[in-house]
Motif scaffolding. Structure first.
Motif, short mmCIF file in Angstrom:
data_model
loop_
_atom_site.label_atom_id
_atom_site.label_comp_id
_atom_site.label_asym_id
_atom_site.label_seq_id
_atom_site.Cartn_x
_atom_site.Cartn_y
_atom_site.Cartn_z
N GLN A 170 11.70 43.28 -99.44
CA GLN A 170 10.43 43.44 -100.31
C GLN A 170 9.63 44.79 -101.36
OE1 GLN A 170 8.59 41.02 -101.42
NE2 GLN A 170 10.13 39.20 -100.89
N GLN A 171 9.70 46.24 -100.17
CA GLN A 171 9.14 46.82 -100.96
C GLN A 171 10.31 47.20 -101.61
OE1 GLN A 171 9.70 50.00 -97.83
NE2 GLN A 171 9.09 51.72 -99.56
N MET A 172 11.75 47.36 -101.83
CA MET A 172 12.25 48.55 -102.91
C MET A 172 11.94 47.44 -104.61
SD MET A 172 14.22 50.31 -102.18
CE MET A 172 12.63 51.53 -101.59
N LEU A 173 11.54 46.35 -104.42
CA LEU A 173 11.26 45.57 -105.33
C LEU A 173 10.14 45.12 -105.96
CD1 LEU A 173 14.16 43.29 -104.89
CD2 LEU A 173 14.33 45.02 -106.77
N ALA A 174 9.20 45.36 -105.02
CA ALA A 174 7.76 45.20 -105.22
C ALA A 174 7.30 45.57 -106.68
CB ALA A 174 6.53 45.97 -104.60
N ASP A 175 7.66 46.68 -107.48
CA ASP A 175 7.91 46.48 -108.83
C ASP A 175 8.45 46.59 -110.68
OD1 ASP A 175 9.64 48.32 -107.77
OD2 ASP A 175 8.58 50.50 -109.52
N LEU B 120 2.99 36.47 -107.66
CA LEU B 120 4.59 36.76 -107.91
C LEU B 120 4.87 38.08 -107.13
CD1 LEU B 120 5.50 34.64 -110.75
CD2 LEU B 120 5.51 33.63 -107.90
N HIS B 121 6.49 37.87 -106.17
CA HIS B 121 7.42 39.04 -106.36
C HIS B 121 8.88 38.40 -106.73
CE1 HIS B 121 4.74 41.84 -103.91
NE2 HIS B 121 3.79 40.73 -103.65
N VAL B 122 10.09 39.46 -106.08
CA VAL B 122 11.30 39.09 -106.13
C VAL B 122 11.30 38.48 -104.81
CG1 VAL B 122 13.32 39.74 -105.99
CG2 VAL B 122 11.25 40.85 -108.04
N THR B 123 11.76 37.40 -105.06
CA THR B 123 11.65 36.98 -103.35
C THR B 123 13.69 36.17 -103.31
OG1 THR B 123 11.81 34.29 -103.99
CG2 THR B 123 9.99 35.90 -103.10
N HIS B 124 14.47 36.85 -101.94
CA HIS B 124 15.73 36.14 -101.82
C HIS B 124 15.96 35.13 -101.43
CE1 HIS B 124 18.93 36.83 -98.91
NE2 HIS B 124 19.53 37.71 -99.09
N ASN B 125 14.94 34.21 -101.12
CA ASN B 125 14.99 32.71 -100.50
C ASN B 125 15.83 32.36 -99.78
OD1 ASN B 125 13.06 32.01 -102.49
ND2 ASN B 125 13.91 32.84 -103.97
N ASP B 126 16.70 33.03 -99.34
CA ASP B 126 17.94 32.58 -97.94
C ASP B 126 18.29 33.44 -97.18
OD1 ASP B 126 19.50 31.40 -96.21
OD2 ASP B 126 21.47 31.78 -97.79
N THR B 127 16.46 34.48 -96.25
CA THR B 127 16.21 34.92 -95.33
C THR B 127 17.42 34.61 -94.28
OG1 THR B 127 14.24 34.33 -95.17
CG2 THR B 127 14.22 36.32 -96.61
N LYS B 128 18.24 34.71 -93.95
CA LYS B 128 19.03 34.60 -92.39
C LYS B 128 18.95 36.04 -92.18
CE LYS B 128 21.44 31.03 -93.31
NZ LYS B 128 21.66 30.62 -95.20
N LEU B 129 19.19 35.45 -90.20
CA LEU B 129 20.05 36.69 -90.03
C LEU B 129 21.21 37.48 -90.46
CD1 LEU B 129 20.23 38.25 -87.33
CD2 LEU B 129 21.51 37.21 -86.06
N ASN B 130 22.30 36.22 -90.89
CA ASN B 130 23.42 36.75 -91.17
C ASN B 130 23.60 37.34 -92.41
OD1 ASN B 130 23.42 34.00 -92.23
ND2 ASN B 130 25.16 32.53 -91.34
N ASN B 131 22.30 36.91 -93.28
CA ASN B 131 22.47 37.97 -94.69
C ASN B 131 22.13 39.65 -94.55
OD1 ASN B 131 23.77 35.75 -96.45
ND2 ASN B 131 21.59 34.84 -96.15
N ILE B 132 22.41 40.00 -93.37
CA ILE B 132 21.76 41.37 -93.52
C ILE B 132 22.67 41.74 -92.59
CG2 ILE B 132 20.68 43.02 -92.29
CD1 ILE B 132 18.81 41.53 -94.00
N VAL C 28 17.91 35.14 -105.41
CA VAL C 28 16.67 35.50 -105.45
C VAL C 28 16.29 36.03 -107.55
CG1 VAL C 28 16.81 38.49 -107.02
CG2 VAL C 28 17.94 37.71 -104.75
N MET C 29 14.73 35.68 -106.78
CA MET C 29 13.91 34.76 -108.53
C MET C 29 12.41 34.74 -108.34
SD MET C 29 13.92 30.46 -107.07
CE MET C 29 15.53 30.27 -106.59
N PRO C 30 11.86 34.18 -109.17
CA PRO C 30 10.27 35.15 -108.22
C PRO C 30 9.95 34.33 -107.88
CG PRO C 30 10.99 34.12 -110.93
CD PRO C 30 11.91 33.73 -110.19
N GLY C 31 9.03 34.04 -106.42
CA GLY C 31 8.55 33.26 -105.58
C GLY C 31 6.81 34.30 -105.15
N TYR C 32 7.27 33.84 -103.28
CA TYR C 32 5.75 34.09 -103.28
C TYR C 32 6.86 35.18 -101.92
CZ TYR C 32 3.90 30.80 -105.48
OH TYR C 32 3.05 29.75 -106.38
#
Length: 362
Positions: A138-143, A209-221, A239-243
């Motif tokens: 989130q921080q990297m894509l905040a702008d 609105l932020h850039v959101t990942h939308n599949d924030t499971k442990l195995n996606n890190i 990845v898409m616009p979202g909260y």
């Protein structure tokens, strides 16, 4: 040679002048077809599932945009740009994807060496690090201008829309299953107003609105295999616009549940407050000030809302004949819905505790 082998050969030929020495299925993902390729080094080749991601060109535009943005930000501070995000490799002809003769879309990633994925939380510290990694995303894509991104899956976390879909499935009852799910339908109806809480905050200008990942499971890190520290977020197809807070909420829903989402003994389904607190701490540290006050206050609510939304999606699929989620027995989606609603009930009883934990982290 069957058709799939022919398509793989086409894809390999698009990316490699010399046929690689190794290409075999890799990982346990269930949406895209993934292969480990070994040539001069290791690569990940994927065939995009266009039955789910129907606009693969736009999807790849999203991925290229956010990964380049992250690399540029990391480069500015002298970080390791080789492992900070996924690296999409071009075809021999310089394209960022390849479309074969059967209209299948392929992409090639560099293999991120020295990393591992984890399928389930083994200790609290891992979940804290997972939260920190997604917060850093989130921080990297905040702008990043989120409104310039495409929506690979429309209305993914539009909870009022999900509620409307459920009510439509209830009215149609195409499989004659409604009588078995009346209690669960009423559970959702009792929370109709709650479905709109994030959309209302957005309309009021409090929830950007932020850039959101939308599949924030442990195995996606990806984690460093030696230090255990998070390296980067992967699986960027959604990845898409979202909260930003829905990314938080989905992690809590999936990772802080004391039981899996198919558990039928609902007495085992609880919110683990220790895991909630650890993830929240990591997420806020990773975000590093990129969330506003309303977003932080709504973090517990987002966990509840995404849990309700997921339960409604399972219930809708059950009523419509199990056309979306893969099932292992006839009532699987109904049991999943009951599981999510039980988790939500426990969250509701612990809301004040969750709020207090977030207040302590501000």
């Amino acid at each position: 040679m069957n058709q799939r082998d022919l398509n793989i050969s086409e894809a390999l030929g698009a990316y490699f002048a010399k046929v690689p020495s190794y290409c075999e299925p890799y990982g346990n993902g269930y949406i895209n077809d993934t292969f480990l390729v070994i040539s001069d080094k290791r690569y990940i080749l994927q065939r995009i599932n266009t039955s789910i991601f129907t606009r693969p060109v736009e999807l790849m535009e999203n991925i290229l945009g956010v990964t380049e943005h992250i690399r540029n930000k990391v480069c500015q501070v002298g970080g390791d740009v080789s492992r900070c995000t996924l690296v999409v490799l071009p075809t021999i002809e310089g394209e960022n994807y390849f479309c074969d003769s059967s209209d299948h879309y392929w992409r090639l990633y560099e293999f991120t060496e020295g990393t591992v994925t984890l399928e389930q939380v083994e200790n609290v510290d891992q979940f804290y690090k997972c939260g920190k990694a997604f917060g850093y995303f989130q921080q990297m894509l905040a702008d990043y201008p989120a409104n310039t991104l495409h929506e690979p899956i429309a209305n993914l976390h539009n909870t009022p829309w999900r509620y409307e879909n459920l009510m439509r499935a209830v009215d149609n009852d195409v499989c004659g299953r409604l009588s078995e799910a009346m209690k669960e339908v009423q559970f959702a109806k009792d929370r109709e107003a709650f479905c709109s809480i994030l959309e209302e905050s957005h309309r009021e200008g409090k929830l950007p609105l932020h850039v959101t990942h939308n599949d924030t499971k442990l195995n996606n890190i990806l984690f460093d295999e030696i230090t255990g520290e998070p390296v980067c977020a992967i699986d960027l197809d959604t990845v898409m616009p979202g909260y930003a807070i829905t990314d938080f909420g989905d992690s809590i829903r999936s990772g802080a549940n004391t039981a899996g989402d198919s558990e039928t003994d609902l007495s085992k389904v609880k919110l683990d407050l220790e895991l909630f607190g650890a993830y929240a701490k990591g997420f806020l540290e990773g975000c590093n000030g990129s969330l506003n006050e309303t977003e932080i206050e709504l973090l517990p609510v987002s966990a509840m809302l995404i849990t309700l939304e997921c339960g409604m999606r399972f219930l809708t699929d059950y009523l419509e004949g199990d056309t979306y989620f893969k099932i292992h027995y006839p009532d699987h989606n109904l049991h999943r819905a009951r599981n999510q609603f039980a988790l939500l009930q426990d969250m509701e009883s612990k809301l004040d505790q969750m709020k207090a934990m977030i207040d302590d982290l501000k």
